[in-house]
Design a protein around this motif. Structure first.
Motif, PDB file in Angstrom:
ATOM      1  N   ILE A 149      -0.875 -23.965 -24.779  1.00  0.00           N
ATOM      2  CA  ILE A 149      -1.262 -23.639 -26.147  1.00  0.00           C
ATOM      3  C   ILE A 149      -0.197 -22.747 -26.781  1.00  0.00           C
ATOM      4  N   ILE A 150       0.001 -22.942 -28.083  1.00  0.00           N
ATOM      5  CA  ILE A 150       0.872 -22.072 -28.871  1.00  0.00           C
ATOM      6  C   ILE A 150       0.021 -21.458 -29.976  1.00  0.00           C
ATOM      7  N   LEU A 151       0.041 -20.145 -30.058  1.00  0.00           N
ATOM      8  CA  LEU A 151      -0.610 -19.436 -31.153  1.00  0.00           C
ATOM      9  C   LEU A 151       0.465 -19.209 -32.209  1.00  0.00           C
ATOM     10  N   PHE A 152       0.281 -19.819 -33.379  1.00  0.00           N
ATOM     11  CA  PHE A 152       1.311 -19.901 -34.407  1.00  0.00           C
ATOM     12  C   PHE A 152       0.940 -19.051 -35.622  1.00  0.00           C
ATOM     13  N   LEU A 209      -5.347 -11.511 -24.117  1.00  0.00           N
ATOM     14  CA  LEU A 209      -6.724 -11.972 -23.914  1.00  0.00           C
ATOM     15  C   LEU A 209      -6.746 -13.392 -23.357  1.00  0.00           C
ATOM     16  N   TRP A 210      -5.900 -14.262 -23.917  1.00  0.00           N
ATOM     17  CA  TRP A 210      -5.842 -15.640 -23.430  1.00  0.00           C
ATOM     18  C   TRP A 210      -5.478 -15.664 -21.953  1.00  0.00           C
ATOM     19  N   ALA A 230      -5.763 -13.399 -19.694  1.00  0.00           N
ATOM     20  CA  ALA A 230      -6.807 -12.826 -18.844  1.00  0.00           C
ATOM     21  C   ALA A 230      -7.970 -13.795 -18.652  1.00  0.00           C
ATOM     22  N   GLN A 231      -8.248 -14.603 -19.674  1.00  0.00           N
ATOM     23  CA  GLN A 231      -9.413 -15.482 -19.630  1.00  0.00           C
ATOM     24  C   GLN A 231      -9.094 -16.917 -19.225  1.00  0.00           C
ATOM     25  N   HIS A 232      -7.824 -17.319 -19.389  1.00  0.00           N
ATOM     26  CA  HIS A 232      -7.423 -18.705 -19.113  1.00  0.00           C
ATOM     27  C   HIS A 232      -6.079 -18.719 -18.375  1.00  0.00           C
ATOM     28  N   ALA A 233      -6.047 -18.062 -17.249  1.00  0.00           N
ATOM     29  CA  ALA A 233      -4.788 -17.862 -16.523  1.00  0.00           C
ATOM     30  C   ALA A 233      -4.089 -19.166 -16.154  1.00  0.00           C
ATOM     31  N   GLY A 234      -4.811 -20.245 -16.020  1.00  0.00           N
ATOM     32  CA  GLY A 234      -4.207 -21.512 -15.623  1.00  0.00           C
ATOM     33  C   GLY A 234      -3.608 -22.315 -16.759  1.00  0.00           C
ATOM     34  N   ILE A 235      -3.748 -21.832 -17.991  1.00  0.00           N
ATOM     35  CA  ILE A 235      -3.223 -22.560 -19.151  1.00  0.00           C
ATOM     36  C   ILE A 235      -2.180 -21.685 -19.836  1.00  0.00           C
ATOM     37  N   PRO A 236      -0.915 -22.066 -19.759  1.00  0.00           N
ATOM     38  CA  PRO A 236       0.144 -21.251 -20.366  1.00  0.00           C
ATOM     39  C   PRO A 236      -0.033 -21.117 -21.876  1.00  0.00           C
ATOM     40  N   VAL A 237       0.387 -19.965 -22.384  1.00  0.00           N
ATOM     41  CA  VAL A 237       0.306 -19.671 -23.815  1.00  0.00           C
ATOM     42  C   VAL A 237       1.619 -19.057 -24.257  1.00  0.00           C
ATOM     43  N   GLU A 238       2.012 -19.391 -25.476  1.00  0.00           N
ATOM     44  CA  GLU A 238       3.179 -18.780 -26.110  1.00  0.00           C
ATOM     45  C   GLU A 238       2.825 -18.467 -27.550  1.00  0.00           C
ATOM     46  N   LEU A 239       3.482 -17.462 -28.096  1.00  0.00           N
ATOM     47  CA  LEU A 239       3.426 -17.187 -29.525  1.00  0.00           C
ATOM     48  C   LEU A 239       4.560 -17.943 -30.198  1.00  0.00           C
ATOM     49  N   ALA A 240       4.379 -18.254 -31.472  1.00  0.00           N
ATOM     50  CA  ALA A 240       5.449 -18.800 -32.293  1.00  0.00           C
ATOM     51  C   ALA A 240       5.198 -18.350 -33.723  1.00  0.00           C
TER      52      ALA A 240
END
Length: 122
Positions: free
Chosen positions: A4-7, A26-27, A29-39
């Motif tokens: 997921i990307i938080l844009f 927060l992401w 901590a709650q969804h450690a198996g799904i990578p997240v990046e900001l953009a």
């Protein structure tokens, strides 16, 4: 692998990004198996392309972009689709999708109402 990307829009004041960094924490901590990046659209890094590249290098094959905007203004209607299409062209091995603006979600709007109610409590 899904990611997921938080844009967000971006701003000159570095403190503006603090809530976005909190969202990432927060992401994770709650969804450690799904990578997240900001953009960010402008004025801040990483760009959407940089975030897609980073997730690609981590093995992502499906990326959902979540615009952290209150509504569908000109940036989301005009600029964002162009950026998303450019990323899809540069990363054809990745399936890119996008949600509507978070501010258009009923649960998000209700959270704002609830926040206002809590603010009025003694």
């Amino acid at each position: 692998m899904k990611a997921i990307i938080l844009f967000g829009h971006g701003a000159r004041d570095i403190r503006w990004r603090e809530p976005f960094d909190t969202l990432v924490s927060l992401w994770r901590a709650q969804h450690a198996g799904i990578p997240v990046e900001l953009a960010f659209l402008e004025m801040m890094q990483p760009s959407l392309e940089e975030a897609v590249r980073s997730l690609s290098l981590q093995g992502a094959t499906q990326i959902t972009v979540v615009p952290i905007f209150f509504g569908q203004g000109g940036h989301l209607r005009n600029d964002f689709p162009v950026l998303l299409k450019e990323c899809q062209t540069k990363f054809p091995q990745i399936t890119l999708s996008a949600t509507s603006a978070v501010g258009e979600d009923q649960a998000v709007l209700q959270a704002i109402v609830d926040f206002g109610c809590r603010a009025m409590s003694p």
